[in-house]
Design a protein around this motif. Sequence first.
Motif, PDB file in Angstrom:
ATOM      1  N   THR A   1      31.806  -9.584 -30.947  1.00  0.00           N
ATOM      2  CA  THR A   1      30.499  -9.716 -30.162  1.00  0.00           C
ATOM      3  C   THR A   1      30.703 -11.331 -29.803  1.00  0.00           C
ATOM      4  O   THR A   1      31.056 -12.117 -30.703  1.00  0.00           O
ATOM      5  CB  THR A   1      29.042  -9.448 -30.957  1.00  0.00           C
ATOM      6  OG1 THR A   1      29.380  -9.958 -32.518  1.00  0.00           O
ATOM      7  CG2 THR A   1      29.251  -8.072 -31.273  1.00  0.00           C
ATOM      8  N   GLN A   2      30.024 -11.759 -28.627  1.00  0.00           N
ATOM      9  CA  GLN A   2      29.898 -12.985 -28.388  1.00  0.00           C
ATOM     10  C   GLN A   2      31.181 -13.548 -28.203  1.00  0.00           C
ATOM     11  O   GLN A   2      31.443 -14.751 -28.180  1.00  0.00           O
ATOM     12  CB  GLN A   2      28.981 -13.951 -29.002  1.00  0.00           C
ATOM     13  CG  GLN A   2      27.679 -13.217 -29.179  1.00  0.00           C
ATOM     14  CD  GLN A   2      26.511 -14.152 -29.886  1.00  0.00           C
ATOM     15  OE1 GLN A   2      26.946 -15.292 -30.245  1.00  0.00           O
ATOM     16  NE2 GLN A   2      25.603 -13.516 -30.413  1.00  0.00           N
ATOM     17  N   ARG A   3      32.188 -12.781 -27.855  1.00  0.00           N
ATOM     18  CA  ARG A   3      33.653 -13.222 -27.762  1.00  0.00           C
ATOM     19  C   ARG A   3      33.579 -13.793 -26.216  1.00  0.00           C
ATOM     20  O   ARG A   3      33.179 -13.638 -25.317  1.00  0.00           O
ATOM     21  CB  ARG A   3      34.530 -12.265 -27.893  1.00  0.00           C
ATOM     22  CG  ARG A   3      34.694 -11.707 -29.363  1.00  0.00           C
ATOM     23  CD  ARG A   3      35.347 -12.881 -30.283  1.00  0.00           C
ATOM     24  NE  ARG A   3      36.425 -13.460 -29.771  1.00  0.00           N
ATOM     25  CZ  ARG A   3      37.609 -12.938 -30.149  1.00  0.00           C
ATOM     26  NH1 ARG A   3      37.931 -11.832 -30.854  1.00  0.00           N
ATOM     27  NH2 ARG A   3      38.876 -13.416 -29.748  1.00  0.00           N
TER      28      ARG A   3
ATOM     29  N   HIS B   1      34.554 -17.755 -29.907  1.00  0.00           N
ATOM     30  CA  HIS B   1      33.216 -17.355 -29.598  1.00  0.00           C
ATOM     31  C   HIS B   1      32.042 -18.307 -28.872  1.00  0.00           C
ATOM     32  O   HIS B   1      32.571 -19.587 -28.698  1.00  0.00           O
ATOM     33  CB  HIS B   1      32.490 -17.045 -30.939  1.00  0.00           C
ATOM     34  CG  HIS B   1      32.896 -15.872 -31.714  1.00  0.00           C
ATOM     35  ND1 HIS B   1      34.265 -16.126 -32.205  1.00  0.00           N
ATOM     36  CD2 HIS B   1      32.354 -14.583 -31.989  1.00  0.00           C
ATOM     37  CE1 HIS B   1      34.297 -14.476 -32.932  1.00  0.00           C
ATOM     38  NE2 HIS B   1      33.274 -13.791 -32.736  1.00  0.00           N
ATOM     39  N   GLY B   2      31.126 -17.788 -28.231  1.00  0.00           N
ATOM     40  CA  GLY B   2      30.400 -18.660 -27.537  1.00  0.00           C
ATOM     41  C   GLY B   2      29.343 -19.509 -28.241  1.00  0.00           C
ATOM     42  O   GLY B   2      28.177 -19.317 -28.288  1.00  0.00           O
ATOM     43  N   ASP B   3      29.808 -20.138 -29.052  1.00  0.00           N
ATOM     44  CA  ASP B   3      28.927 -21.112 -30.029  1.00  0.00           C
ATOM     45  C   ASP B   3      28.698 -22.424 -29.413  1.00  0.00           C
ATOM     46  O   ASP B   3      28.860 -22.611 -28.415  1.00  0.00           O
ATOM     47  CB  ASP B   3      29.614 -20.899 -31.290  1.00  0.00           C
ATOM     48  CG  ASP B   3      28.796 -21.003 -32.521  1.00  0.00           C
ATOM     49  OD1 ASP B   3      28.075 -19.997 -32.822  1.00  0.00           O
ATOM     50  OD2 ASP B   3      28.593 -22.190 -33.115  1.00  0.00           O
TER      51      ASP B   3
ATOM     52  N   LYS C   1      25.841  -9.272 -36.552  1.00  0.00           N
ATOM     53  CA  LYS C   1      24.630  -8.633 -36.800  1.00  0.00           C
ATOM     54  C   LYS C   1      24.258  -8.530 -38.134  1.00  0.00           C
ATOM     55  O   LYS C   1      23.191  -8.667 -38.730  1.00  0.00           O
ATOM     56  CB  LYS C   1      24.430  -7.484 -36.155  1.00  0.00           C
ATOM     57  CG  LYS C   1      23.171  -6.764 -36.280  1.00  0.00           C
ATOM     58  CD  LYS C   1      23.293  -5.380 -35.403  1.00  0.00           C
ATOM     59  CE  LYS C   1      21.696  -4.514 -35.510  1.00  0.00           C
ATOM     60  NZ  LYS C   1      21.822  -3.397 -34.814  1.00  0.00           N
TER      61      LYS C   1
ATOM     62  N   ARG D   1      27.887 -16.230 -37.094  1.00  0.00           N
ATOM     63  CA  ARG D   1      26.696 -16.479 -36.538  1.00  0.00           C
ATOM     64  C   ARG D   1      26.569 -15.199 -35.437  1.00  0.00           C
ATOM     65  O   ARG D   1      25.704 -14.891 -34.905  1.00  0.00           O
ATOM     66  CB  ARG D   1      26.637 -17.698 -35.803  1.00  0.00           C
ATOM     67  CG  ARG D   1      26.224 -18.724 -36.917  1.00  0.00           C
ATOM     68  CD  ARG D   1      26.071 -20.150 -36.320  1.00  0.00           C
ATOM     69  NE  ARG D   1      27.181 -20.775 -35.841  1.00  0.00           N
ATOM     70  CZ  ARG D   1      27.805 -21.590 -36.487  1.00  0.00           C
ATOM     71  NH1 ARG D   1      27.267 -22.018 -37.904  1.00  0.00           N
ATOM     72  NH2 ARG D   1      28.874 -22.256 -36.159  1.00  0.00           N
ATOM     73  N   ALA D   2      27.806 -14.683 -35.073  1.00  0.00           N
ATOM     74  CA  ALA D   2      27.945 -13.319 -34.031  1.00  0.00           C
ATOM     75  C   ALA D   2      27.757 -12.268 -34.806  1.00  0.00           C
ATOM     76  O   ALA D   2      27.810 -11.089 -34.117  1.00  0.00           O
ATOM     77  CB  ALA D   2      29.332 -13.655 -33.257  1.00  0.00           C
TER      78      ALA D   2
ATOM     79  N   HIS E   1      29.286 -23.991 -25.585  1.00  0.00           N
ATOM     80  CA  HIS E   1      27.965 -24.465 -24.870  1.00  0.00           C
ATOM     81  C   HIS E   1      28.114 -26.078 -24.307  1.00  0.00           C
ATOM     82  O   HIS E   1      27.550 -26.157 -23.221  1.00  0.00           O
ATOM     83  CB  HIS E   1      26.642 -24.358 -25.542  1.00  0.00           C
ATOM     84  CG  HIS E   1      26.213 -22.774 -25.858  1.00  0.00           C
ATOM     85  ND1 HIS E   1      25.782 -22.008 -24.724  1.00  0.00           N
ATOM     86  CD2 HIS E   1      26.283 -22.075 -27.023  1.00  0.00           C
ATOM     87  CE1 HIS E   1      25.539 -20.810 -25.219  1.00  0.00           C
ATOM     88  NE2 HIS E   1      25.804 -20.789 -26.366  1.00  0.00           N
TER      89      HIS E   1
END
Length: 697
Positions: A278-280, A546-548, A679, A676-677, A552
């Motif tokens: 997730t959020q890769r 990841h989109g951490d 669940k 953090r990605a 950003h």
Amino acid sequence: MAKLIIDGSEVEVPDHYTVLQACEEAGAEIPRFCFHERLSIAGNCRMCLVEVKGGPPKPQASCALGVRDLRPGPDGEPPVVETRSPMVKKAREGVMEFLLINHPLDCPICDQGGECDLQDQAMAYGIDKNRFSENKRAVEDKYIGPLVRTKMTRCIHCTRCVRFTTEVAGISELGLTGRGEDAEITTYLETAMTSEMQGNVIDLCPVGALTSRPYQDSARSWELRKTESIDVMDAVGSNIRVDTRGREVMRVMPRLHEDVNEEWISDKSRFIWDGLKTQRLDRPYVRKNGKLKPASWDEALDAVAKAVSGAKPDKVGAISGAMSGVEELFAMKSILSSIGSPNMDCRTPGSVLDPAKGRESYLFNATIAGIEESDALLIVGANPRFEAAVMNSRILKRVKMGNYPVGVIGDAGDLRYPYEDLGAKADVLQDLVSGKNKFAAKLKKAKRPLIIVGQGALNRSDSSAILGLVAQLAADTKAIAKDWNGLSVLHTDASAVGALDLGFVPGKGGKSTSAMMSSMDVLFLMGADEIDMKAVKGFSVYIGTHGDAGAHKADVILPASTYTEKSATYVNTEGRVQMTARAAFAPGNAKEDWAILRALSAKIGNTLPFDNLNQLRSVLYQEFPHFASLDEVAEAGVADVNGFVKSLGASKTGKTMAAPLTSPIKDFFMTNPIARASKVMAECSAMRSGELKQAAE
């Protein structure tokens, strides 16, 4: 040593062995459900029955019978034990029949199917019909948290889970209530378990009573491809097995390694796998007009090469992240060296660890297994329960052996074992060095004192003074000697020791992490998400998964592979070199980190001297030979104790701040981008936050 005759063969075993262990030494297979080598003996299930000649005329539980208690023959012959006699076979079949009286016939829908001890033993000792006509007993399922799922009707009351939580995890969260038909394994008051190692009860449960809730109804064991690898959620380097189906990681399991994690792993290591998908980041991105836009690899690499070419060498730098492998750090260091930049750092702001002071200055020198050999412990600015949960259970194991004083400097909270709170401020160290604090006498009395220094003591502006005082204390208490080095640094990042071994620190005239964030024209963030992104100025390149936070902030994003998607070398906190293995492939256009850097070097015009991973490692091993010695801890002995202490800047007058020592980990479940990605980790974190808030109120 004791001699026995087992199934006609004479064997000699240590006299502290149980008969069960002696039988296994002789090659006999003894079924069991309640017995476990690392837990206390319960003698509940009676499945391990054997016949002892000359003993009582009945089968005996071999797990609870010591070889020293066996009676020799009439003429002094060794005791005789039979494991395959008609008496034993009939007794085991009777036990199995009793175990299956109330066990439900739900193997087709049970997650334990294919890995179930009860299934296996029923095939060997079960019968083809049921002589009991009464209704089966049903037990209400319990909610014990988001990680472990219960189906208590399947429970056979082996109490492995109860003994694990008490003896290994250090908290009595499970117990057996009631008698006879009303007996149940429960948390008494139905609440979620709080241990960071509770997931291990899933492996311990010999039936399907305790299974993985996140993995529920996902796959069967025979569908999965199993890959042996290494965990990177902390710096312990726990040995794991990654189970995949197709391109997807389905679960993570522990592997046996006596010197590292024994056979346990933390919950973060076990349940992190849903965060891998997730959020890769699966394609490169370039910031245009203030917004990140998808780009091709050529466009992204050209943008980075242009920025590097337009900057002065001393204005280009790199910061490594918590999960960077040795190979990509070596490639990054090679690129920076080729353009003449000394700016690189793997340390968080304030850290004074320096490879120039010797490898022993930043390792957990006592080794993880060596904790059991120590006889006194001082923890300075660390919380092993959250920073290294598996290591904390090893400390608990040593505490349970007895005669083990533990002192803590810092705000550690509940460590799951008793300790002496020496105070939260660093000035306590001065009292210990001067002998004013009574705990200093306990350290001096010990033959092998252990001093653990955590990142909470090393990531401050006064960390140099703290390390100096700790080194002086270690010398005064003889924690550093020729045959024992008890001065041990506990790292929190899996990449830290490998990066320090490589010398991924500022060169001559180079800038540290805190200085690079605000002064670089081009800054490479190699999965570095835990720094203050608000302080990052200039052009930033994020190489991560990841989109951490780093993604950003970045001007260019280069998508990389996680630890389950590449073969990479990691060095754990004790200096043990280990290697992950590729269990799955990275999504989309993501690539392995070293390959990204190799392609970038060609764009910059300083092509690295390798084209594949084997060639990279060949160059790496020539420069740093110890990386080739897998699963070994290179010798880092201290030949000159006084010289070592002096190199650390030891001073009895070191000035320390008034601020208390605190662990850098505030939330055990949210320490890196993968966590953090996840669940599952988010649910655990929310539950823990609610519990802490409720406790505070």
